[in-house]
Design a protein around this motif. Structure first.
Motif, PDB file in Angstrom:
ATOM      1  N   SER A 157       0.809  -1.218   0.000  1.00  0.00           N
ATOM      2  CA  SER A 157       0.000   0.000   0.000  1.00  0.00           C
ATOM      3  C   SER A 157       0.843   1.271   0.000  1.00  0.00           C
ATOM      4  O   SER A 157       0.358   2.344  -0.364  1.00  0.00           O
ATOM      5  N   ALA A 158       2.103   1.175   0.412  1.00  0.00           N
ATOM      6  CA  ALA A 158       2.929   2.378   0.495  1.00  0.00           C
ATOM      7  C   ALA A 158       4.405   2.007   0.449  1.00  0.00           C
ATOM      8  O   ALA A 158       4.797   0.877   0.752  1.00  0.00           O
ATOM      9  N   ARG A 159       5.224   2.974   0.049  1.00  0.00           N
ATOM     10  CA  ARG A 159       6.661   2.799   0.152  1.00  0.00           C
ATOM     11  C   ARG A 159       7.042   2.661   1.622  1.00  0.00           C
ATOM     12  O   ARG A 159       6.314   3.109   2.504  1.00  0.00           O
ATOM     13  N   LEU A 160       8.190   2.039   1.882  1.00  0.00           N
ATOM     14  CA  LEU A 160       8.686   1.985   3.244  1.00  0.00           C
ATOM     15  C   LEU A 160       8.977   3.401   3.725  1.00  0.00           C
ATOM     16  O   LEU A 160       9.290   4.284   2.918  1.00  0.00           O
ATOM     17  N   PRO A 161       8.834   3.650   5.018  1.00  0.00           N
ATOM     18  CA  PRO A 161       8.974   5.013   5.542  1.00  0.00           C
ATOM     19  C   PRO A 161      10.249   5.701   5.068  1.00  0.00           C
ATOM     20  O   PRO A 161      11.350   5.153   5.190  1.00  0.00           O
ATOM     21  N   GLY A 162      10.085   6.892   4.514  1.00  0.00           N
ATOM     22  CA  GLY A 162      11.210   7.683   4.042  1.00  0.00           C
ATOM     23  C   GLY A 162      11.457   7.587   2.552  1.00  0.00           C
ATOM     24  O   GLY A 162      12.137   8.434   1.969  1.00  0.00           O
ATOM     25  N   ALA A 163      10.924   6.556   1.893  1.00  0.00           N
ATOM     26  CA  ALA A 163      11.169   6.347   0.465  1.00  0.00           C
ATOM     27  C   ALA A 163      10.173   7.138  -0.381  1.00  0.00           C
ATOM     28  O   ALA A 163       9.079   7.478   0.064  1.00  0.00           O
ATOM     29  N   THR A 164      10.581   7.413  -1.615  1.00  0.00           N
ATOM     30  CA  THR A 164       9.722   8.074  -2.595  1.00  0.00           C
ATOM     31  C   THR A 164       9.818   7.315  -3.912  1.00  0.00           C
ATOM     32  O   THR A 164      10.681   6.443  -4.077  1.00  0.00           O
ATOM     33  N   ASP A 165       8.954   7.654  -4.862  1.00  0.00           N
ATOM     34  CA  ASP A 165       9.027   6.983  -6.156  1.00  0.00           C
ATOM     35  C   ASP A 165      10.342   7.273  -6.864  1.00  0.00           C
ATOM     36  O   ASP A 165      10.894   6.407  -7.551  1.00  0.00           O
ATOM     37  N   SER A 166      10.874   8.491  -6.704  1.00  0.00           N
ATOM     38  CA  SER A 166      12.130   8.828  -7.366  1.00  0.00           C
ATOM     39  C   SER A 166      13.353   8.294  -6.610  1.00  0.00           C
ATOM     40  O   SER A 166      14.402   8.076  -7.199  1.00  0.00           O
ATOM     41  N   ASN A 167      13.198   8.085  -5.302  1.00  0.00           N
ATOM     42  CA  ASN A 167      14.264   7.519  -4.471  1.00  0.00           C
ATOM     43  C   ASN A 167      13.680   6.359  -3.648  1.00  0.00           C
ATOM     44  O   ASN A 167      13.434   6.487  -2.452  1.00  0.00           O
ATOM     45  N   PRO A 168      13.448   5.224  -4.305  1.00  0.00           N
ATOM     46  CA  PRO A 168      12.704   4.130  -3.676  1.00  0.00           C
ATOM     47  C   PRO A 168      13.427   3.401  -2.562  1.00  0.00           C
ATOM     48  O   PRO A 168      12.812   2.593  -1.867  1.00  0.00           O
ATOM     49  N   LEU A 169      14.720   3.672  -2.368  1.00  0.00           N
ATOM     50  CA  LEU A 169      15.479   2.915  -1.373  1.00  0.00           C
ATOM     51  C   LEU A 169      15.785   3.706  -0.109  1.00  0.00           C
ATOM     52  O   LEU A 169      16.514   3.230   0.755  1.00  0.00           O
ATOM     53  N   LEU A 170      15.214   4.894   0.010  1.00  0.00           N
ATOM     54  CA  LEU A 170      15.450   5.688   1.213  1.00  0.00           C
ATOM     55  C   LEU A 170      14.866   5.034   2.458  1.00  0.00           C
ATOM     56  O   LEU A 170      15.249   5.374   3.572  1.00  0.00           O
ATOM     57  N   GLY A 171      13.944   4.106   2.270  1.00  0.00           N
ATOM     58  CA  GLY A 171      13.386   3.367   3.396  1.00  0.00           C
ATOM     59  C   GLY A 171      13.981   1.989   3.563  1.00  0.00           C
ATOM     60  O   GLY A 171      13.535   1.204   4.396  1.00  0.00           O
ATOM     61  N   GLY A 172      14.992   1.675   2.737  1.00  0.00           N
ATOM     62  CA  GLY A 172      15.595   0.348   2.790  1.00  0.00           C
ATOM     63  C   GLY A 172      14.843  -0.638   1.918  1.00  0.00           C
ATOM     64  O   GLY A 172      13.987  -0.278   1.111  1.00  0.00           O
ATOM     65  N   LEU A 173      15.164  -1.917   2.073  1.00  0.00           N
ATOM     66  CA  LEU A 173      14.502  -2.996   1.345  1.00  0.00           C
ATOM     67  C   LEU A 173      14.243  -4.162   2.281  1.00  0.00           C
ATOM     68  O   LEU A 173      15.133  -4.578   3.024  1.00  0.00           O
ATOM     69  N   ARG A 174      13.020  -4.675   2.234  1.00  0.00           N
ATOM     70  CA  ARG A 174      12.755  -5.937   2.928  1.00  0.00           C
ATOM     71  C   ARG A 174      13.507  -7.046   2.190  1.00  0.00           C
ATOM     72  O   ARG A 174      13.752  -6.943   0.998  1.00  0.00           O
ATOM     73  N   ILE A 175      13.874  -8.112   2.891  1.00  0.00           N
ATOM     74  CA  ILE A 175      14.610  -9.173   2.203  1.00  0.00           C
ATOM     75  C   ILE A 175      13.669 -10.173   1.538  1.00  0.00           C
ATOM     76  O   ILE A 175      14.109 -10.994   0.733  1.00  0.00           O
ATOM     77  N   GLY A 176      12.385 -10.116   1.881  1.00  0.00           N
ATOM     78  CA  GLY A 176      11.437 -10.993   1.232  1.00  0.00           C
ATOM     79  C   GLY A 176      11.089 -12.246   2.014  1.00  0.00           C
ATOM     80  O   GLY A 176      10.654 -13.250   1.434  1.00  0.00           O
ATOM     81  N   LYS A 177      11.270 -12.201   3.321  1.00  0.00           N
ATOM     82  CA  LYS A 177      10.886 -13.365   4.129  1.00  0.00           C
ATOM     83  C   LYS A 177       9.368 -13.541   4.082  1.00  0.00           C
ATOM     84  O   LYS A 177       8.614 -12.573   4.081  1.00  0.00           O
ATOM     85  N   VAL A 178       8.942 -14.788   4.043  1.00  0.00           N
ATOM     86  CA  VAL A 178       7.509 -15.062   3.988  1.00  0.00           C
ATOM     87  C   VAL A 178       6.824 -14.576   5.258  1.00  0.00           C
ATOM     88  O   VAL A 178       5.728 -14.016   5.227  1.00  0.00           O
ATOM     89  N   ASP A 179       7.494 -14.759   6.404  1.00  0.00           N
ATOM     90  CA  ASP A 179       6.933 -14.324   7.677  1.00  0.00           C
ATOM     91  C   ASP A 179       7.535 -12.988   8.078  1.00  0.00           C
ATOM     92  O   ASP A 179       8.599 -12.596   7.605  1.00  0.00           O
ATOM     93  N   GLU A 180       6.855 -12.299   8.976  1.00  0.00           N
ATOM     94  CA  GLU A 180       7.299 -10.968   9.380  1.00  0.00           C
ATOM     95  C   GLU A 180       7.764 -10.954  10.832  1.00  0.00           C
ATOM     96  O   GLU A 180       7.627  -9.954  11.525  1.00  0.00           O
ATOM     97  N   GLU A 181       8.363 -12.058  11.258  1.00  0.00           N
ATOM     98  CA  GLU A 181       8.674 -12.181  12.678  1.00  0.00           C
ATOM     99  C   GLU A 181       9.727 -11.186  13.149  1.00  0.00           C
ATOM    100  O   GLU A 181       9.857 -10.933  14.342  1.00  0.00           O
ATOM    101  N   ASP A 182      10.488 -10.597  12.225  1.00  0.00           N
ATOM    102  CA  ASP A 182      11.546  -9.683  12.633  1.00  0.00           C
ATOM    103  C   ASP A 182      11.074  -8.245  12.798  1.00  0.00           C
ATOM    104  O   ASP A 182      11.855  -7.368  13.124  1.00  0.00           O
ATOM    105  N   ASP A 183       9.806  -7.993  12.547  1.00  0.00           N
ATOM    106  CA  ASP A 183       9.316  -6.626  12.632  1.00  0.00           C
ATOM    107  C   ASP A 183       8.024  -6.586  13.425  1.00  0.00           C
ATOM    108  O   ASP A 183       6.959  -6.902  12.908  1.00  0.00           O
ATOM    109  N   PRO A 184       8.104  -6.209  14.701  1.00  0.00           N
ATOM    110  CA  PRO A 184       6.901  -6.185  15.524  1.00  0.00           C
ATOM    111  C   PRO A 184       5.857  -5.194  15.033  1.00  0.00           C
ATOM    112  O   PRO A 184       4.677  -5.321  15.349  1.00  0.00           O
ATOM    113  N   GLU A 185       6.262  -4.210  14.217  1.00  0.00           N
ATOM    114  CA  GLU A 185       5.296  -3.251  13.704  1.00  0.00           C
ATOM    115  C   GLU A 185       4.546  -3.795  12.492  1.00  0.00           C
ATOM    116  O   GLU A 185       3.571  -3.196  12.042  1.00  0.00           O
TER     117      GLU A 185
END
Length: 337
Positions: A157-185
């Motif tokens: 639904s949205a870029r990761l916090p801090g990222a924009t369409d022109s700078n898509p990596l300002l919020g980092g990159l998820r590694i693509g784990k199927v589960d989200e156990e590393d992020d309580p948010e």
């Protein structure tokens, strides 16, 4: 403009050692797989095998091996392996802008950062070996898809916090784990440095091969975003250590000194921030407790005898070196802190 549309419409800036060039003028040869890419003296190196930095001109890869020296069987197998995951590839006359990498069996929403990073470099290799621009475009489309998937929240639904369409990596990159156990948010599934560095490498190589500095700029933004993210996480962990006394109530026999000295060094490197967050005392507390245990600055005779032949004795070099760093971080600290 989104990153996806950018991949198909952006006209890259091409450089070759300061001289403008075109794809048509590039050598139609590959490179030696047994020759390190960074053996070229024009390409700066680092201990990680590549450099992410601003180029006034982009370095070039040495075209030192012709396609004829790449066995046809190896190239056929290479293509078979790649097409089994990312195929079917478009053919001549197809609209490349409409091609999207198919979802893989692994990863969240079919994308896994480590696998896709290797695939990007493989597409660049295919382009260098065959001079077929199709493979270059496939690599660029894969980059855009990764940024538009793993650079977004899990529901897309949205870029990761801090990222924009022109700078898509300002919020980092998820590694693509199927589960989200590393992020309580619930918005991510971990950002692991070794995954991010291989993606930075893929972006850097794309910049070198295409002459488009945008890709290298994005690698730099990813490094900056990771540094900010890991700092926030480290501060949260330190805060929990200070607030929850139970960890330090354990006997030292159930703890690892060198780990705690790493924590102490980190606290001292924070400088005035450690004082502001009221955790500055933690470094002194850690050092004092291990000194009282008789382990540092060098083991007491009793301690030496007790740990003779043990794992603790094997760990003494790293323990004492990190103890010294924890006391006086020196040039570990950022200039000015």
């Amino acid at each position: 403009m989104t990153n996806s549309s950018r991949a198909s419409t952006h006209q890259p800036r091409r450089f070759a050692l300061g001289k403008a060039t075109s794809a048509a003028s590039w050598p139609k040869r590959g490179f030696n797989f047994n020759h390190s890419l960074h053996d070229d003296h024009r390409l700066p190196t680092s201990t990680s095998g590549f450099v992410v930095g601003r180029y006034s001109t982009l370095p070039s890869l040495k075209p030192i091996m012709s396609t004829s020296r790449t066995p046809d069987t190896a190239l056929t197998k290479f293509l078979t392996a790649m097409s089994s995951i990312y195929g079917p590839f478009p053919t001549q006359g197809d609209d490349l802008s409409a091609w999207t990498p198919p979802p893989m069996a692994e990863g969240h929403r079919g994308r896994y950062l480590w696998t896709d990073a290797f695939a990007v470099v493989n597409f660049l290799t295919l382009y260098r070996l065959t001079s077929n621009p199709l493979y270059l475009e496939l690599g660029k489309r894969l980059i855009a898809t990764v940024h538009d998937t793993l650079g977004r929240t899990r529901d897309l639904s949205a870029r990761l916090p801090g990222a924009t369409d022109s700078n898509p990596l300002l919020g980092g990159l998820r590694i693509g784990k199927v589960d989200e156990e590393d992020d309580p948010e619930g918005d991510g599934d971990g950002q692991y440095f070794h995954y991010l560095t291989i993606w930075m490498f893929a972006l850097n190589r794309t910049a070198v091969v295409t002459g488009d500095t945008w890709y290298n700029d994005q690698a730099m933004e990813l490094a900056r975003s990771w540094a900010k993210a890991i700092t926030r996480k480290a501060m949260a962990c330190l805060r929990r250590l200070v607030d929850d006394k139970s960890y330090f109530e354990r006997p030292t026999s159930r703890r690892l000194a060198f780990r705690e000295f790493g924590t102490a060094m980190g606290v001292r490197c924070l400088g005035h921030l450690a004082r502001e967050w009221e955790i500055g005392h933690l470094a002194d507390d850690i050092a004092r407790e291990w000194e009282m245990s008789g382990l540092v600055p060098e083991p007491t005779p009793e301690k030496k005898k007790a740990m003779q032949g043990s794992r603790l004795a094997e760990l003494m070099p790293i323990t004492q070196v990190m103890y010294a760093s924890a006391l006086v971080p020196g040039v570990f600290k950022k200039i000015g802190l």
